[in-house]
Design an enzyme around this catalytic site. Structure first.
Site, PDB file in Angstrom:
ATOM      1  N   GLY A  76       0.826  -1.200   0.000  1.00  0.00           N
ATOM      2  CA  GLY A  76       0.000   0.000   0.000  1.00  0.00           C
ATOM      3  C   GLY A  76       0.854   1.240   0.000  1.00  0.00           C
ATOM      4  N   PRO A  77       0.218   2.387  -0.179  1.00  0.00           N
ATOM      5  CA  PRO A  77       0.970   3.641  -0.237  1.00  0.00           C
ATOM      6  C   PRO A  77       1.637   3.964   1.111  1.00  0.00           C
ATOM      7  CG  PRO A  77      -1.402   4.020  -0.545  1.00  0.00           C
ATOM      8  CD  PRO A  77      -1.215   2.572  -0.334  1.00  0.00           C
ATOM      9  N   PRO A  78       2.542   4.938   1.122  1.00  0.00           N
ATOM     10  CA  PRO A  78       3.246   5.270   2.354  1.00  0.00           C
ATOM     11  C   PRO A  78       2.299   5.774   3.437  1.00  0.00           C
ATOM     12  CG  PRO A  78       4.185   6.441   0.465  1.00  0.00           C
ATOM     13  CD  PRO A  78       2.966   5.769  -0.015  1.00  0.00           C
ATOM     14  N   GLY A  79       2.622   5.442   4.670  1.00  0.00           N
ATOM     15  CA  GLY A  79       1.882   6.004   5.801  1.00  0.00           C
ATOM     16  C   GLY A  79       0.545   5.371   6.099  1.00  0.00           C
ATOM     17  N   VAL A  80       0.223   4.229   5.465  1.00  0.00           N
ATOM     18  CA  VAL A  80      -1.074   3.606   5.751  1.00  0.00           C
ATOM     19  C   VAL A  80      -0.961   2.587   6.889  1.00  0.00           C
ATOM     20  CG1 VAL A  80      -2.124   3.971   3.494  1.00  0.00           C
ATOM     21  CG2 VAL A  80      -0.748   1.927   3.901  1.00  0.00           C
TER      22      VAL A  80
ATOM     23  N   LYS B 216       1.626   0.069   7.348  1.00  0.00           N
ATOM     24  CA  LYS B 216       2.179  -1.257   7.074  1.00  0.00           C
ATOM     25  C   LYS B 216       3.202  -1.659   8.142  1.00  0.00           C
ATOM     26  CE  LYS B 216       3.628   0.062   3.019  1.00  0.00           C
ATOM     27  NZ  LYS B 216       3.163   1.466   3.024  1.00  0.00           N
ATOM     28  N   THR B 217       4.185  -0.802   8.335  1.00  0.00           N
ATOM     29  CA  THR B 217       5.244  -1.151   9.284  1.00  0.00           C
ATOM     30  C   THR B 217       4.712  -1.180  10.708  1.00  0.00           C
ATOM     31  OG1 THR B 217       6.616   0.150   7.827  1.00  0.00           O
ATOM     32  CG2 THR B 217       7.625  -0.627   9.847  1.00  0.00           C
TER      33      THR B 217
ATOM     34  N   SER C  98      -7.921   6.095 -18.022  1.00  0.00           N
ATOM     35  CA  SER C  98      -9.218   6.107 -17.361  1.00  0.00           C
ATOM     36  C   SER C  98      -9.985   7.396 -17.623  1.00  0.00           C
ATOM     37  CB  SER C  98      -9.053   5.857 -15.866  1.00  0.00           C
ATOM     38  OG  SER C  98      -8.410   6.942 -15.279  1.00  0.00           O
TER      39      SER C  98
ATOM     40  N   LYS D 246     -10.738   7.382  -6.031  1.00  0.00           N
ATOM     41  CA  LYS D 246     -11.372   8.338  -6.945  1.00  0.00           C
ATOM     42  C   LYS D 246     -12.724   8.772  -6.410  1.00  0.00           C
ATOM     43  CE  LYS D 246      -9.251   6.912 -11.261  1.00  0.00           C
ATOM     44  NZ  LYS D 246      -9.426   6.200 -12.523  1.00  0.00           N
TER      45      LYS D 246
HETATM   46  P1  ADP Z   1       3.880   2.644   6.295  1.00  0.00           P
HETATM   47  O1  ADP Z   1       4.746   1.566   6.844  1.00  0.00           O
HETATM   48  O2  ADP Z   1       2.668   2.104   5.579  1.00  0.00           O
HETATM   49  O3  ADP Z   1       4.565   3.656   5.476  1.00  0.00           O
HETATM   50  P2  ADP Z   1       3.604   3.384   9.059  1.00  0.00           P
HETATM   51  O4  ADP Z   1       3.335   2.039   9.594  1.00  0.00           O
HETATM   52  O5  ADP Z   1       4.968   3.950   9.268  1.00  0.00           O
HETATM   53  O6  ADP Z   1       3.251   3.439   7.522  1.00  0.00           O
HETATM   54  O7  ADP Z   1       2.516   4.367   9.641  1.00  0.00           O
HETATM   55  C1  ADP Z   1       2.693   5.763   9.776  1.00  0.00           C
HETATM   56  C2  ADP Z   1       1.958   6.267  10.997  1.00  0.00           C
HETATM   57  O8  ADP Z   1       0.560   6.206  10.788  1.00  0.00           O
HETATM   58  C3  ADP Z   1       2.237   5.431  12.234  1.00  0.00           C
HETATM   59  O9  ADP Z   1       2.431   6.309  13.310  1.00  0.00           O
HETATM   60  C4  ADP Z   1       0.993   4.634  12.429  1.00  0.00           C
HETATM   61  O10 ADP Z   1       0.753   4.382  13.781  1.00  0.00           O
HETATM   62  C5  ADP Z   1      -0.075   5.512  11.840  1.00  0.00           C
HETATM   63  N1  ADP Z   1      -1.145   4.691  11.244  1.00  0.00           N
HETATM   64  C6  ADP Z   1      -1.237   4.270   9.991  1.00  0.00           C
HETATM   65  N2  ADP Z   1      -2.349   3.555   9.780  1.00  0.00           N
HETATM   66  C7  ADP Z   1      -2.993   3.527  10.944  1.00  0.00           C
HETATM   67  C8  ADP Z   1      -4.213   2.937  11.381  1.00  0.00           C
HETATM   68  N3  ADP Z   1      -4.977   2.216  10.568  1.00  0.00           N
HETATM   69  N4  ADP Z   1      -4.558   3.111  12.644  1.00  0.00           N
HETATM   70  C9  ADP Z   1      -3.776   3.817  13.473  1.00  0.00           C
HETATM   71  N5  ADP Z   1      -2.643   4.399  13.152  1.00  0.00           N
HETATM   72  C10 ADP Z   1      -2.233   4.270  11.897  1.00  0.00           C
END
Ligand code: ADP
Length: 768
Positions: A347-351, A353-354, A671, A714
């Site tokens: 998935g995109p950054p910040g969702v 994953k980590t 699209s 979208k």
């Molecule tokens: P990624 O690995 O996808 O780039 P991160 O795991 O580093 O993203 O997440 C970035 C920040 O967003 C973290 O502080 C995380 O706790 C928060 N975050 C992301 N998704 C959620 C979620 N579904 N619920 C709560 N916090 C989330």
């Protein structure tokens, strides 16, 4: 026969018979003399090297000189005169006399004898010359090509001497010695002296080099010894070290085979002299071996309810990923099969994953290891370097395991889609061995050399784009997609996770600060632009930091309610704006839908007509695919103009201009097909299109509407912009399940398979 000629005095070079030299003069007297030679003396002169340059008078001239001929005379730009003189023959000078400013000399020819003797010397000289050229590095062999033209010893000597790197003083004798044999002897002696010198030089060079090498070697070894001694102290501490290692290995939880191997290495270590360069290498190796968690497991939490509650409390939504973990645990409990799944969160950054992977570890009570493989192009990064390699280390997998300290950590491999492949090997195929459950119980790192069991590790990989994960790896992974969050999801995440976490981080309570939904929405819409919530978390932290400062500086104010105005005061003006729908319905403007890395947005496509010959102009952020879409749309409209009730003169008499505003992503190209088509029909038929309608879909030349990606994003973008009706390809009907309820209740979705369905709806009269 006595002749008289002007004398050219040269005191820095020697001119031999059959030899040409070029000289430049700026001296007035010389110039004058050369003028006379040129005009009156038939270009002839006597070239003489004075015996004593500092005291030139009629008595200080030698007995022999060279008859020379002026071959060329020219003025050169720097005010000098350049001449070329050719030496003709040696002559004997009988007397000198002054002639005005110059000297004149009486001379007579000398006879040069060539006989059997000179022939022998000739051959000897050639041999010496060959030897000389072969041995003297700065002597080229250009001279050899001129030897063919020489037939007498005298000429040979003159030729050779003009090539030899002799000092002026040494050369002078070659002019004044008439006997060719004498000159030949001089030459052989001079060449031999040179050869001796060269040999000596080479010998010295070799010795110096050896000396340098020896000193360097010595220095290097000393440094090494110093370092090692620093590292291991003295022999005594080596003994204690050996004792410590033995103790450690005895307590180590590992197979007998590995214990055996470690003990053997300790013995080797013990037997080495403390100056041995190998010592440090073996010590490092032993350090790795006794510190690896060969057989050190943590026990997984078996209480699924507890696991679920930990995952839910740390992450909002992400049901699929959470479910998969629970399934894994359930199966494990039921079958006692410990084999772990290899999950890949895409998935995109910040969702999240980590952070989700970390929280999975926490919920299972496992340790974590985390590495990033983004940008690596060397398989040694994964499987380590062989120990023989200087500076060798284990690969990142073993490094991660050691850090985690257990045999069964959750091992996060970030950016699995960003590995590259080059001559250093293909890290993806090494990673395949790591992840393959069939092989990874015998993972072999090149440095460690012993097999390490990775089969109990729970690997979780992360990636941004599934397409970019190397194919062979993708095959082994359980892909779980995490798409970007809707604004409502972001709002929930902010309220339930980010705000409570940041309040705590900043030592604040909800009695001191409150932030309402509207204000959070402003932060989401106007201060962040992202698919995930990383920036949102950061901006909330900034906000709270500023509030803490306010609370401390202004003790009278105990409570702050954050609203739009305060946000602007604290964070500055709004940074991002989304497309809003048009003010009114217009001809030639239709809402498309874009999917960007930041989520979705509406994308109004505009077209105009003006007098011309049917040319098509395209402007805006159009990638190649989008340009192609414009041509397909136009051709499709032209091909069906009767059905669309378009007068064909429109195409003949006008030029068409299509514009796609900034913000559309090039890759989103195809699209927009249905939108461009609708824009053109609206333009050609002069009919307005409802501004609350948006559409997405690729169009073929025959009008089929093909599926698209990123529908959820979208639609979220369209909803934010106030769209009420959305045409989507029939193929995407299944994706409607993902659309949040709040949005579904506001938007009417119309699925289409052929463009005519859109046309009929908008231009013929659907249920508006
Ligand atoms: P990624 O690995 O996808 O780039 P991160 O795991 O580093 O993203 O997440 C970035 C920040 O967003 C973290 O502080 C995380 O706790 C928060 N975050 C992301 N998704 C959620 C979620 N579904 N619920 C709560 N916090 C989330």
């Amino acid at each position: 026969m006595d002749n008289k000629l002007l004398v050219l005095i040269i005191n820095d070079m020697v001119i031999f018979p059959n030899n040409e030299v070029r000289i430049e003069y700026d001296n007035f007297y010389d110039k004058q003399m050369i003028d006379i030679v040129d005009r009156i003396e038939d270009n002839l002169m006597l070239i003489v090297n004075p015996i004593d340059e500092n005291n030139i008078n009629v008595t200080s001239f030698p007995k022999y000189g060279v008859l020379g001929r002026l071959k060329l005379k020219m003025s050169v730009p720097n005010g000098k005169t350049r001449i070329v003189i050719e030496g003709i023959e040696r002559v004997e000078i009988s007397s000198f006399e002054e002639d005005g400013n110059f000297y004149r000399a009486n001379y007579s020819n000398v006879e040069i004898i060539e006989n059997e003797d000179t022939k022998n010397y000739f051959n000897i000289l050639i041999k010496s010359l060959e030897n000389y050229i072969a041995k003297v590095p700065y002597m080229g062999n250009a001279i050899m090509s001129q030897l063919n033209e020489i037939d007498g010893l005298s000429d040979l000597c003159d030729l050779i001497v003009s090539f030899l790197p002799l000092k002026y003083e040494d050369k002078k004798k070659y002019v004044t010695t008439i006997s060719a044999i004498e000159r030949c002897k001089f030459l052989i002696a001079d060449m031999n002296r040179d050869l001796k010198f060269v040999a000596l030089e080479q010998k010295i060079e070799a010795e110096v080099e050896k000396e340098i090498n020896d000193t360097q070697k010595e220095y290097f070894l000393r440094e090494k010894i110093n370092l090692m001694q620093k590292e291991i102290g003295d022999e005594k501490s080596k003994d204690t070290e050996v004792e410590r290692l033995f103790k450690k290995v005895n307590r180590l939880k590992c197979s007998a085979k590995i214990k055996e191997k470690i003990k053997r290495e300790i013995d080797r270590y013990d037997s080495l002299n403390s100056n041995s360069p190998e010592l440090g290498m073996i010590r490092d190796y032993l350090d790795w071996m006794v510190n690896l968690p060969w057989n050190n497991y943590t026990k997984d939490t078996e209480d699924l309810v507890k696991v679920k509650s930990i995952l839910d409390s740390s992450h909002y939504a992400l049901e699929e990923a959470k479910d998969r973990i629970l399934e894994y645990l359930a199966v494990k409990q039921n079958t006692n099969n410990l084999r772990s799944p290899i999950i890949c969160l895409v998935g995109p950054p910040g969702v999240g994953k980590t952070s989700l992977a970390l929280s999975i570890a926490k919920s299972l009570n496992r340790k974590t290891a985390k590495i990033s493989v983004g940008g690596i192009n060397d398989e040694a990064e994964i499987v380590g370097h062989r120990r023989t390699y200087i500076g060798a280390n284990p690969g990142r997998i073993i490094q991660g395991i050691r850090k985690a300290g257990t045999t069964n950590p959750v091992f996060i491999i970030d950016e699995i889609d960003k590995m590259t492949k080059d001559i250093k090997g293909d890290p993806a195929s090494s990673l395949l061995e790591v992840l393959d459950p069939e092989q990874n119980n015998k993972f072999s790192d090149h440095y460690i050399e012993e097999e390490f069991d990775l089969s109990k590790v729970m690997f979780i990989a992360t990636a941004n784009y599934v397409e970019q994960i190397p194919y062979e790896l993708r095959d082994r992974l359980e892909i779980i997609n995490i798409s970007s969050y809707t604004e409502y999801e972001k709002l929930d995440i902010a309220k339930k996770h980010l705000i409570p976490v940041e309040l705590e981080e900043h030592g604040l309570t909800s009695l001191q600060v409150q932030i309402d939904d509207g204000a959070i929405m402003t932060l989401i819409r106007n201060y962040t632009k992202e698919a995930g919530v990383r920036e949102l978390g950061r901006i909330i932290a900034t906000l709270f930091r500023k509030i803490v400062k306010k609370l401390l500086l202004n003790k009278d104010e105990m409570f702050y309610k954050i609203d739009d105005k305060m946000i602007e005061d604290l964070l500055g003006k709004k940074k991002y704006f989304y497309m809003e729908t048009l003010e009114k319905d217009e001809v030639g403007v239709v809402n498309g839908m874009a999917y960007t890395v930041f989520g979705g947005d509406v994308l109004p496509i505009e077209a105009t007509l003006f007098k011309g010959k049917g040319n098509l102009t395209l402007t805006g952020s159009l990638g190649e695919v989008m340009q192609e879409s414009c041509h397909i749309a136009l051709d499709y409209v032209k091909a069906n103009m009767d059905e669309f009730k378009i007068d064909n003169k429109v195409f003949e008499e006008n030029d068409i201009h299509i514009h796609v505003p900034e913000g559309a992503v090039n890759k989103d190209g195809p699209s927009a097909g249905v939108t461009i088509t609708t824009t053109l029909i609206s333009l050609f038929t002069n009919r307005k299109v409802d501004k609350t309608v948006a559409m997405t879909g690729e169009i073929t030349l025959r009008g089929r509407v093909l599926g698209i990606g990123g529908l959820k994003e979208k639609v979220i973008g369209a909803h934010r912009a106030g769209i009420k009706k959305v045409f989507i390809p029939l193929e995407n009907e299944k994706d409607l399940d993902e659309i949040p309820k709040e949005i579904k209740k506001d938007i009417k979705f119309i699925t289409v398979n052929n463009y005519f369905e859109i046309y009929n709806y908008l231009f013929v009269g659907g249920d508006k």
